[in-house]
Design a protein around this motif. Structure first.
Motif, PDB file in Angstrom:
ATOM      1  N   UNK A 109       0.924  -1.299  -0.030  1.00 12.05           N
ATOM      2  CA  UNK A 109      -0.045   0.015   0.108  1.00 12.05           C
ATOM      3  C   UNK A 109       0.808   1.189   0.210  1.00 12.05           C
ATOM      4  N   UNK A 110       1.898   1.120   0.907  1.00 12.46           N
ATOM      5  CA  UNK A 110       2.802   2.478   0.741  1.00 12.46           C
ATOM      6  C   UNK A 110       3.729   2.726  -0.509  1.00 12.46           C
ATOM      7  N   UNK A 111       4.011   1.606  -0.985  1.00  7.24           N
ATOM      8  CA  UNK A 111       4.597   1.527  -2.544  1.00  7.24           C
ATOM      9  C   UNK A 111       3.812   2.196  -3.336  1.00  7.24           C
ATOM     10  N   UNK A 112       2.416   1.659  -3.392  1.00  4.95           N
ATOM     11  CA  UNK A 112       1.385   2.023  -4.145  1.00  4.95           C
ATOM     12  C   UNK A 112       1.320   3.668  -4.171  1.00  4.95           C
ATOM     13  N   UNK A 113       1.150   4.357  -3.130  1.00  7.86           N
ATOM     14  CA  UNK A 113       1.337   5.600  -2.741  1.00  7.86           C
ATOM     15  C   UNK A 113       2.379   6.514  -2.935  1.00  7.86           C
ATOM     16  N   UNK A 114       3.565   5.791  -3.465  1.00 10.01           N
ATOM     17  CA  UNK A 114       4.828   6.525  -3.811  1.00 10.01           C
ATOM     18  C   UNK A 114       5.630   6.372  -2.723  1.00 10.01           C
ATOM     19  N   UNK A 115       5.520   5.827  -1.644  1.00 10.38           N
ATOM     20  CA  UNK A 115       6.562   5.725  -0.434  1.00 10.38           C
ATOM     21  C   UNK A 115       7.270   4.509  -0.943  1.00 10.38           C
ATOM     22  N   UNK A 116       8.728   4.718  -0.980  1.00 11.75           N
ATOM     23  CA  UNK A 116       9.476   3.557  -1.532  1.00 11.75           C
ATOM     24  C   UNK A 116      10.681   3.215  -0.578  1.00 11.75           C
ATOM     25  N   UNK A 117      11.115   3.888  -0.149  1.00 19.11           N
ATOM     26  CA  UNK A 117      12.517   3.653   0.667  1.00 19.11           C
ATOM     27  C   UNK A 117      11.655   3.080   2.042  1.00 19.11           C
ATOM     28  N   UNK A 118      11.529   2.039   2.237  1.00 18.04           N
ATOM     29  CA  UNK A 118      11.086   1.344   3.498  1.00 18.04           C
ATOM     30  C   UNK A 118      11.925   0.474   4.043  1.00 18.04           C
ATOM     31  N   UNK A 119      12.451   0.790   5.330  1.00 19.31           N
ATOM     32  CA  UNK A 119      13.850  -0.043   5.876  1.00 19.31           C
ATOM     33  C   UNK A 119      12.964  -0.637   7.148  1.00 19.31           C
ATOM     34  N   UNK A 120      13.009  -1.920   7.318  1.00 21.32           N
ATOM     35  CA  UNK A 120      12.512  -2.500   8.548  1.00 21.32           C
ATOM     36  C   UNK A 120      13.456  -3.384   9.169  1.00 21.32           C
ATOM     37  N   UNK A 121      13.633  -3.174  10.614  1.00 16.94           N
ATOM     38  CA  UNK A 121      14.608  -3.707  11.304  1.00 16.94           C
ATOM     39  C   UNK A 121      14.387  -5.429  11.596  1.00 16.94           C
ATOM     40  N   UNK A 122      13.049  -5.615  11.658  1.00 17.91           N
ATOM     41  CA  UNK A 122      12.781  -7.012  11.468  1.00 17.91           C
ATOM     42  C   UNK A 122      11.580  -7.145  10.550  1.00 17.91           C
ATOM     43  N   UNK A 123      11.592  -8.292   9.966  1.00 19.48           N
ATOM     44  CA  UNK A 123      10.603  -8.564   8.708  1.00 19.48           C
ATOM     45  C   UNK A 123      10.273  -9.910   9.130  1.00 19.48           C
ATOM     46  N   UNK A 124       8.864  -9.933   9.397  1.00 24.25           N
ATOM     47  CA  UNK A 124       8.290 -11.381   9.860  1.00 24.25           C
ATOM     48  C   UNK A 124       7.532 -11.746   8.545  1.00 24.25           C
ATOM     49  N   UNK A 125       7.808 -12.933   8.186  1.00 23.54           N
ATOM     50  CA  UNK A 125       7.204 -13.797   7.042  1.00 23.54           C
ATOM     51  C   UNK A 125       5.978 -14.211   7.555  1.00 23.54           C
ATOM     52  N   UNK A 126       5.866 -14.936   8.777  1.00 25.42           N
ATOM     53  CA  UNK A 126       4.615 -15.623   9.012  1.00 25.42           C
ATOM     54  C   UNK A 126       4.765 -15.916  10.469  1.00 25.42           C
ATOM     55  N   UNK A 127       3.294 -16.170  11.038  1.00 23.69           N
ATOM     56  CA  UNK A 127       3.432 -16.789  12.435  1.00 23.69           C
ATOM     57  C   UNK A 127       3.038 -18.366  12.134  1.00 23.69           C
ATOM     58  N   UNK A 128       3.798 -19.238  12.621  1.00 20.81           N
ATOM     59  CA  UNK A 128       3.664 -20.723  12.408  1.00 20.81           C
ATOM     60  C   UNK A 128       3.376 -21.488  13.666  1.00 20.81           C
ATOM     61  N   UNK A 129       2.442 -21.913  14.256  1.00 21.37           N
ATOM     62  CA  UNK A 129       1.934 -22.423  15.519  1.00 21.37           C
ATOM     63  C   UNK A 129       2.669 -21.611  16.427  1.00 21.37           C
ATOM     64  N   UNK A 130       2.294 -20.443  16.507  1.00 25.49           N
ATOM     65  CA  UNK A 130       2.666 -19.352  17.468  1.00 25.49           C
ATOM     66  C   UNK A 130       4.063 -19.091  17.445  1.00 25.49           C
ATOM     67  N   UNK A 131       4.915 -19.423  16.456  1.00 23.94           N
ATOM     68  CA  UNK A 131       6.449 -19.150  16.393  1.00 23.94           C
ATOM     69  C   UNK A 131       6.427 -18.427  15.358  1.00 23.94           C
ATOM     70  N   UNK A 132       7.609 -17.195  15.458  1.00 24.72           N
ATOM     71  CA  UNK A 132       7.495 -16.047  14.531  1.00 24.72           C
ATOM     72  C   UNK A 132       8.698 -16.706  13.450  1.00 24.72           C
ATOM     73  N   UNK A 133       8.463 -16.638  12.111  1.00 23.81           N
ATOM     74  CA  UNK A 133       8.977 -16.787  11.126  1.00 23.81           C
ATOM     75  C   UNK A 133       9.794 -15.594  10.454  1.00 23.81           C
ATOM     76  N   UNK A 134      10.988 -15.228  10.357  1.00 23.98           N
ATOM     77  CA  UNK A 134      11.507 -14.033   9.819  1.00 23.98           C
ATOM     78  C   UNK A 134      11.588 -14.260   8.256  1.00 23.98           C
ATOM     79  N   UNK A 135      11.520 -13.051   7.591  1.00 26.88           N
ATOM     80  CA  UNK A 135      11.508 -13.251   6.210  1.00 26.88           C
ATOM     81  C   UNK A 135      12.902 -14.183   5.812  1.00 26.88           C
ATOM     82  N   UNK A 136      14.010 -13.837   6.247  1.00 27.02           N
ATOM     83  CA  UNK A 136      15.364 -14.313   5.799  1.00 27.02           C
ATOM     84  C   UNK A 136      15.367 -15.746   6.169  1.00 27.02           C
ATOM     85  N   UNK A 137      14.390 -16.045   6.973  1.00 27.90           N
ATOM     86  CA  UNK A 137      14.425 -17.668   7.482  1.00 27.90           C
ATOM     87  C   UNK A 137      13.405 -18.650   6.574  1.00 27.90           C
TER      88      UNK A 137
END
Ligand code: G4P
Ligand code: NA
Ligand code: NA
Length: 194
Positions: free
Chosen positions: A164-192
């Protein structure tokens, strides 16, 4: 940021399908050392952008924003939230709908704290649906300011906020942690992700 991911793993609690509770270091109790490390990381990521001002929204964006402001040596302005729509010649305003809380708040920044000569960095604690980010962008746009990007503490990459932000023209978004999914109550990060 490994230190943040480790804290999310050790202290975060997954609630229901898509909420991460991190109130022992970010959303209720605050860990100043971790917050300062995150502020330094935001400063490193955006140091070449000529930032003149950081904006965020109360309440949970303030701590990471202040630490980034300290590291970049720029002022920090937090948008105030109110339930009522107050019209004012003195403030930039935008409506922000929260999917989580199913309420709309008006956010506002006094005009004297944001101007067309500013190069603005937006900071927030969570990126979920992106409504807070879009509201902050709207305030900066109203001021005629340039937006250099957004720094996010925790991005739930499985939710539509970044798109949504990219579509509104906001492009340089830097996140310190990126969560890909929650699986059985566990946090899976994008790089994992497998
Ligand atoms: P958006 O900000 O990306 O549009 O998402 P949404 O409308 O869903 O978020 C509404 C509020 O819930 C925001 O806080 C946001 O930071 C927070 N939030 C969204 N997802 C999570 C999550 O998984 N965990 C936690 N702890 N918070 C989440 P707010 O209403 O602005 O409140 P405040 O904490 O800043 O006072
Ligand atoms: Na929040
Ligand atoms: Na927030």
């Amino acid at each position: 940021m490994k230190e943040l991911e480790a804290r999310i793993q050790s202290e975060g609690h997954v609630l229901g399908e898509d909420i991460l509770k991190v109130d022992s270091f970010l959303n209720h109790q605050i860990d100043p050392n971790l917050m300062q490390a995150m502020g330094n990381e935001f400063a490193r990521l955006f140091e070449s952008q000529g930032v003149t001002k950081i904006i965020t929204v109360e309440a949970s964006g303030i701590a990471p924003a202040v630490m980034a402001g300290l590291a970049l040596d720029v002022p920090v302005v937090f948008a105030r939230k109110s339930k009522s729509r107050i019209l004012s010649d003195e403030a930039f305003t935008a409506d922000v709908y929260s999917y989580t809380k199913q309420t709309t708040n008006q956010i506002r920044i006094e005009k004297r704290f944001l101007s067309a000569s500013d190069r603005v960095l937006i900071i927030d604690d969570f990126l979920a649906n992106g409504q807070a980010l879009l509201g902050l962008k709207a305030l900066a746009d109203e001021a005629g300011a340039s937006i250099v990007g957004a720094g996010i503490v925790i991005e739930k990459a499985f939710q539509p906020g970044r798109k949504a932000a990219n579509e509104a023209g906001l492009n340089n978004i830097q996140s310190l942690a990126r969560i890909a999914a929650f699986e059985d109550g566990q946090v899976i990060f994008v790089d994992e992700e497998k």
